[in-house]
Design a protein around this motif. Sequence first.
Motif, PDB file in Angstrom:
ATOM      1  N   GLY A   1       0.809  -1.210   0.000  1.00 33.39           N
ATOM      2  CA  GLY A   1       0.000   0.000   0.000  1.00 33.39           C
ATOM      3  C   GLY A   1       0.842   1.260   0.000  1.00 33.39           C
ATOM      4  O   GLY A   1       0.532   2.241  -0.701  1.00 33.39           O
ATOM      5  N   GLU A   2       1.924   1.253   0.783  1.00 33.21           N
ATOM      6  CA  GLU A   2       2.783   2.437   0.830  1.00 33.21           C
ATOM      7  C   GLU A   2       3.532   2.627  -0.484  1.00 33.21           C
ATOM      8  O   GLU A   2       3.768   3.762  -0.915  1.00 33.21           O
ATOM      9  N   LEU A   3       3.922   1.518  -1.133  1.00 34.54           N
ATOM     10  CA  LEU A   3       4.593   1.627  -2.433  1.00 34.54           C
ATOM     11  C   LEU A   3       3.627   2.181  -3.479  1.00 34.54           C
ATOM     12  O   LEU A   3       4.010   3.004  -4.319  1.00 34.54           O
ATOM     13  N   ARG A   4       2.378   1.759  -3.416  1.00 38.95           N
ATOM     14  CA  ARG A   4       1.387   2.274  -4.359  1.00 38.95           C
ATOM     15  C   ARG A   4       1.243   3.795  -4.199  1.00 38.95           C
ATOM     16  O   ARG A   4       1.177   4.540  -5.182  1.00 38.95           O
ATOM     17  N   ARG A   5       1.218   4.251  -2.935  1.00 36.14           N
ATOM     18  CA  ARG A   5       1.127   5.696  -2.691  1.00 36.14           C
ATOM     19  C   ARG A   5       2.406   6.410  -3.114  1.00 36.14           C
ATOM     20  O   ARG A   5       2.357   7.532  -3.641  1.00 36.14           O
TER      21      ARG A   5
ATOM     22  N   PRO B   1       9.726   7.820   4.660  1.00 34.99           N
ATOM     23  CA  PRO B   1       9.867   8.813   5.734  1.00 34.99           C
ATOM     24  C   PRO B   1       9.924   8.205   7.126  1.00 34.99           C
ATOM     25  O   PRO B   1      10.467   8.821   8.045  1.00 34.99           O
ATOM     26  N   GLU B   2       9.388   7.001   7.324  1.00 30.39           N
ATOM     27  CA  GLU B   2       9.395   6.369   8.642  1.00 30.39           C
ATOM     28  C   GLU B   2      10.301   5.138   8.685  1.00 30.39           C
ATOM     29  O   GLU B   2      10.992   4.898   9.678  1.00 30.39           O
ATOM     30  N   ARG B   3      10.311   4.344   7.614  1.00 34.83           N
ATOM     31  CA  ARG B   3      11.100   3.108   7.604  1.00 34.83           C
ATOM     32  C   ARG B   3      12.530   3.321   7.119  1.00 34.83           C
ATOM     33  O   ARG B   3      13.343   2.404   7.152  1.00 34.83           O
ATOM     34  N   GLY B   4      12.832   4.510   6.608  1.00 36.51           N
ATOM     35  CA  GLY B   4      14.169   4.764   6.079  1.00 36.51           C
ATOM     36  C   GLY B   4      14.313   4.230   4.664  1.00 36.51           C
ATOM     37  O   GLY B   4      13.338   4.056   3.936  1.00 36.51           O
ATOM     38  N   ASP B   5      15.569   3.950   4.256  1.00 35.99           N
ATOM     39  CA  ASP B   5      15.831   3.439   2.913  1.00 35.99           C
ATOM     40  C   ASP B   5      15.361   1.986   2.804  1.00 35.99           C
ATOM     41  O   ASP B   5      15.766   1.134   3.595  1.00 35.99           O
ATOM     42  N   ILE B   6      14.512   1.733   1.813  1.00 36.89           N
ATOM     43  CA  ILE B   6      14.021   0.374   1.552  1.00 36.89           C
ATOM     44  C   ILE B   6      14.690  -0.122   0.279  1.00 36.89           C
ATOM     45  O   ILE B   6      14.638   0.529  -0.768  1.00 36.89           O
ATOM     46  N   SER B   7      15.342  -1.268   0.352  1.00 34.38           N
ATOM     47  CA  SER B   7      16.113  -1.804  -0.772  1.00 34.38           C
ATOM     48  C   SER B   7      15.198  -2.208  -1.921  1.00 34.38           C
ATOM     49  O   SER B   7      14.090  -2.707  -1.698  1.00 34.38           O
ATOM     50  N   PRO B   8      15.660  -2.006  -3.180  1.00 31.89           N
ATOM     51  CA  PRO B   8      14.886  -2.522  -4.318  1.00 31.89           C
ATOM     52  C   PRO B   8      14.654  -4.018  -4.229  1.00 31.89           C
ATOM     53  O   PRO B   8      13.655  -4.529  -4.733  1.00 31.89           O
ATOM     54  N   GLY B   9      15.606  -4.741  -3.603  1.00 30.82           N
ATOM     55  CA  GLY B   9      15.409  -6.174  -3.433  1.00 30.82           C
ATOM     56  C   GLY B   9      14.228  -6.500  -2.549  1.00 30.82           C
ATOM     57  O   GLY B   9      13.748  -7.634  -2.535  1.00 30.82           O
ATOM     58  N   THR B  10      13.711  -5.486  -1.804  1.00 33.94           N
ATOM     59  CA  THR B  10      12.536  -5.682  -0.961  1.00 33.94           C
ATOM     60  C   THR B  10      11.264  -5.247  -1.657  1.00 33.94           C
ATOM     61  O   THR B  10      10.279  -5.982  -1.701  1.00 33.94           O
ATOM     62  N   PHE B  11      11.275  -4.023  -2.244  1.00 31.74           N
ATOM     63  CA  PHE B  11      10.008  -3.517  -2.768  1.00 31.74           C
ATOM     64  C   PHE B  11       9.739  -3.919  -4.213  1.00 31.74           C
ATOM     65  O   PHE B  11       8.587  -3.948  -4.644  1.00 31.74           O
ATOM     66  N   VAL B  12      10.772  -4.251  -5.018  1.00 30.74           N
ATOM     67  CA  VAL B  12      10.512  -4.686  -6.394  1.00 30.74           C
ATOM     68  C   VAL B  12       9.775  -6.031  -6.424  1.00 30.74           C
ATOM     69  O   VAL B  12       8.790  -6.193  -7.159  1.00 30.74           O
ATOM     70  N   PRO B  13      10.195  -7.056  -5.621  1.00 29.86           N
ATOM     71  CA  PRO B  13       9.389  -8.290  -5.587  1.00 29.86           C
ATOM     72  C   PRO B  13       7.952  -8.048  -5.125  1.00 29.86           C
ATOM     73  O   PRO B  13       7.028  -8.696  -5.611  1.00 29.86           O
TER      74      PRO B  13
ATOM     75  N   GLN C   1       4.658  -9.126  -7.236  1.00 29.51           N
ATOM     76  CA  GLN C   1       3.643 -10.036  -6.708  1.00 29.51           C
ATOM     77  C   GLN C   1       2.274  -9.381  -6.606  1.00 29.51           C
ATOM     78  O   GLN C   1       1.253 -10.065  -6.678  1.00 29.51           O
ATOM     79  N   SER C   2       2.230  -8.062  -6.458  1.00 31.58           N
ATOM     80  CA  SER C   2       0.960  -7.374  -6.249  1.00 31.58           C
ATOM     81  C   SER C   2       0.398  -6.759  -7.523  1.00 31.58           C
ATOM     82  O   SER C   2      -0.644  -6.112  -7.485  1.00 31.58           O
ATOM     83  N   GLY C   3       1.083  -6.923  -8.666  1.00 28.40           N
ATOM     84  CA  GLY C   3       0.594  -6.346  -9.906  1.00 28.40           C
ATOM     85  C   GLY C   3       0.937  -4.884 -10.098  1.00 28.40           C
ATOM     86  O   GLY C   3       0.380  -4.220 -10.972  1.00 28.40           O
ATOM     87  N   LEU C   4       1.869  -4.357  -9.287  1.00 32.48           N
ATOM     88  CA  LEU C   4       2.258  -2.950  -9.391  1.00 32.48           C
ATOM     89  C   LEU C   4       3.391  -2.724 -10.382  1.00 32.48           C
ATOM     90  O   LEU C   4       3.785  -1.570 -10.601  1.00 32.48           O
ATOM     91  N   MET C   5       3.926  -3.801 -10.964  1.00 33.13           N
ATOM     92  CA  MET C   5       5.116  -3.651 -11.799  1.00 33.13           C
ATOM     93  C   MET C   5       4.878  -2.750 -13.015  1.00 33.13           C
ATOM     94  O   MET C   5       5.745  -1.948 -13.364  1.00 33.13           O
TER      95      MET C   5
END
Length: 753
Positions: A501-505, A539-551, A555-559
């Motif tokens: 949800g946060e990536l979508r936003r 802003p809250e979780r800091g830097d999120i690796s592409p290896g985390t949010f790209v999968p 999987q969620s159809g956001l690609m």
Amino acid sequence: MFRGLVRAEAGMRRAMLVIFVALATFTAALVGGFFHATRTADEAIRAGERQLLENQIEVTVRGLMDTQTLQVTWDDAMRNAGQGHRIDPTWTDTYFGTFLTETLGANAIYLIDPQGELLRSWEGGNSGRPSRYRALVPQVRAALRIVDSDTSLSGRPVTYRQLTDARWPFGADGRPLRRRYGGLIDHHGRPALMTVITVLPDSHFELLRQRPNLLVTVRDIDPALLARIGGATLLTDLRLERGPPASTRRNAMAMVDGNDRELGWLTWQPHVVGPLLLVRTAPLLAGYILFYCLVLAIGAVGIREAIRVSRELAASEARAQHIALHDSLLGLPNRTHVMQRLTALLEECRDSGEQVVLAYFDLDRFKAINETVGHHVGDDVLVQVAERLRRTLRPGDVLGRLASDEFVLVRRGADGRTCADELGAELMALFAEPFMVFGQTVAITVSCGISWGPEQAADAKAVLRNADVALFEAKAKGRARYRRFTAELDATIRWRRDIEGELRRAIACDHLAMAYQPIINLADGSIAGFEALVRWHHPERGDISPGTFVPVAEQSGLMPELGEWVLRRVFADSHDFGLAEISINLSPLQLVTRDFVGTLRRLIGEECVDPSRFSFEITEGVLLDRSQRVLDLLAELQDMGFRVALDDFGTGYSSLAYLRTFQFDRIKIDRSFVQGIESDIDAQSILRAIVALGRTLRMKVVAEGVETLLQQQLVHAAGCQYVQGYLYWRALTPEQVIGLLATDKVRSYRLAV
């Protein structure tokens, strides 16, 4: 009693009135249906005649090509007119100009080179004027593009041989295959048939040293040809007209060229059957109406009709009840029915100590099947899946379909965990054998989540939700597996869904950023280009690796949304990077979406960028099935001007097969071959072999992950031209890239192939 009789009589009158209205309506519908049927039959005949005429035109074109082939597939033709501009005028005038004009009845014949330039022409068997050919150049060159695409060969290519200027297809018998084309064109304001065939040797194949010349034949559609086509199709009064006929009594077919441009209309007198049927069936129709008028006098008919209607209503109600609780395609219980059965089973097992196990599973990448080969293939897959599942059901099992490719299987068992493992293993084994779909073998896997109750959940909705959570975990772990629900798993899935949800936003609000890592030319130390890398600072979780949010996006159809955001941002940033080349990573799910090329073209137009400045890096996952659609898509990207690189080369078992399947512009050696190369002699040997392979295939080679000077020296010694890694630069912000490109130490360099 009188009152009762009156009521009975009134009831009978009402019944008879209902019967009369029903029969009158039925008769009107029958008459209307008859006239509709005759019109439908006439239209079917007209459509069949149009198809017959279209087929005959194709047969005529093939006949022209077959006759022409006998003359151009000849060693003498190859020596005297087959290659280059060394043409024997006497020979070509005799065997091409005179012979083919008389044999084919051709109006014009042109001998052209592979680029479409005119070498010699004939009209009416005599030498033609070059000016007459100029009007045909656009149509001839359009045909040459089809000829060069190898979509209309004389046979199936088994191998390709390298000529001096091209690769030529050869068949299983060792003969070169003919490239040819035939279709309709506008020949000086008149529709005509045009054929294009390559000149080839028939026995001494060593004569084929370069791309051969081609012979173009034009045959106007004149009255003589129309008479021959009309005789072959038994169509009466076949005419050629400028536009569609004014009268609907004549059948007509538009003649269009390869660009769907209207050239004229063929019209003829159709063989209609409606009037004849009307004359012959009118007495029968009158007798039918008279018969039903007599039937109205019989009261018993009304009673039987009422009984019949009552029975039909009951049957219809039963069908409606079944439809409401079952899937229309597969006949399986739907979500409503499954939840009813699951609730009942949970109630039965509440006191018995047994567990109700629910397996929630769907087909992996089923959406890609529908998008690439069509929904009819997807429906056939679902039917076969349902049949295979039915064969494994035990007494008391419930198999249902919740959505497109989502199924559930409910089973009772003494121990929930044991039954879940047995059911999961059974489902995985069930899909181990491939499916046969329209004559082709297709491997299909499933991801499965399993939960049970009352131990894990007391109600049906909670059991299904827990199984859905386990299914999400199975997909996240790579698909083609099953997972049992646990409390810890529930927390992990909630975290992933929060990230989704946060990536979508973040995509919608433009909260992502791009970074660019330089690619270095080892020959002079200059910057050869940059690799674009997406970054997300939460802003809250800091830097999120592409290896985390790209999968998560995959999987969620956001690609598709994430991929479009990256392309738009990179195109916009590139305006400030001079002529530097930029490499962009493409996800397999992004590449195979139906509108990818359309989106790419739109972004090119909106951002006004030059495709030749960009390279798309794809992994072996894109080419796992090596389907023609994927290969055509990659070729289309190259035709648009983009370069295509094979990323992470060497990490898959079939990398060499991919290089043989598609001509990449560049291969990128995976960092695993560079890390530890200082002490690994085998890694150094493998690296040298990869570089030598790339040079042999005329591909640039880039090594990534270079972090030490010794690694750089060993990579350079192996012959690698380009590197990237922390030894030079980490990923830079766009502002840092602009500053770097502004220094005197950096020279503009392109990874040109």
